[in-house]
Scaffold this active site. Sequence first.
Site, PDB file in Angstrom:
ATOM      1  N   SER A 192       7.582  -1.278   4.434  1.00 29.19           N
ATOM      2  CA  SER A 192       7.056   0.085   4.422  1.00 29.19           C
ATOM      3  C   SER A 192       8.104   1.059   4.969  1.00 29.19           C
ATOM      4  CB  SER A 192       5.746   0.135   5.209  1.00 29.19           C
ATOM      5  OG  SER A 192       5.064   1.329   4.976  1.00 29.19           O
TER       6      SER A 192
ATOM      7  N   HIS B 288       3.922   0.480  -1.103  1.00 29.99           N
ATOM      8  CA  HIS B 288       2.454   0.411  -1.255  1.00 29.99           C
ATOM      9  C   HIS B 288       2.021   1.038  -2.587  1.00 29.99           C
ATOM     10  CE1 HIS B 288       2.759  -0.792   2.832  1.00 29.99           C
ATOM     11  NE2 HIS B 288       3.046   0.411   3.288  1.00 29.99           N
TER      12      HIS B 288
END
Length: 247
Positions: A134, A170
Amino acid sequence: MPADGPTILATSGGLRAADRLDWQVAPLTHHAVELAGVTGRAPRVCLIPTAVGDDPRLVMTFYDNAWRVGWAASHVALLPMPNVDDLRAHLLSQDVVWVWGGSVAGLLALWRLHGLDTILREAWEAGVVLTGVSAGSICWHVGGTTDSFGPTLRPVTNGLGLLPYANGVHYDSEPGRRPLLHRLVAEQVLPTAYATDDGAGLLYRGTELAEVLTERDDVRAYRVERGADGAAVETELAFRRLPSPRS
């Protein structure tokens, strides 16, 4: 023992749910450690949890994981002060640096304040494998999409730029990520981008994408670029599925 050359594995994965811990190391992170090519000793793996404010519970779980899989673990915390005397010497002595997710905007600000932007570039050039999830994926790129500033996604454009691309994370689990990345690339706020579903990773050798790796069969990675008509064009990339998670 450095990798053969500058190596980054940028992911939307690398960890999974666990029965006895908050989380457990998953195939993408195991593969990052294997990329370092360490033999005859435990691989030295350093966690940098800046993006979650150096959360002590996360750090504790990392050490528990490292003990279970046989890593020589360390971490670099910056708050309230650096936990090691010489950040450069410590990070250059590692085989793998693993950057956790959270606020990429906060991570970049603190890193620059403490000179980690320069140190991590030097480590990358020396063959220390850089990986992360991330925020720990976006940071190596020019920028990407982030919720660092609140629940409404916004661009971040001041990444370290080790890789001359933007990064989308994501991509399958947060609906706003894909359209925003498309718009930012189309408007040339961000350059050509590589994006990952949760459980996918991008392996870069030097500054070139060498391979897409996944932890499951149902996840993908994509290239997003500006087409001749000014619109974003998305291309699904071929991938290799990594072996099933270790117990």
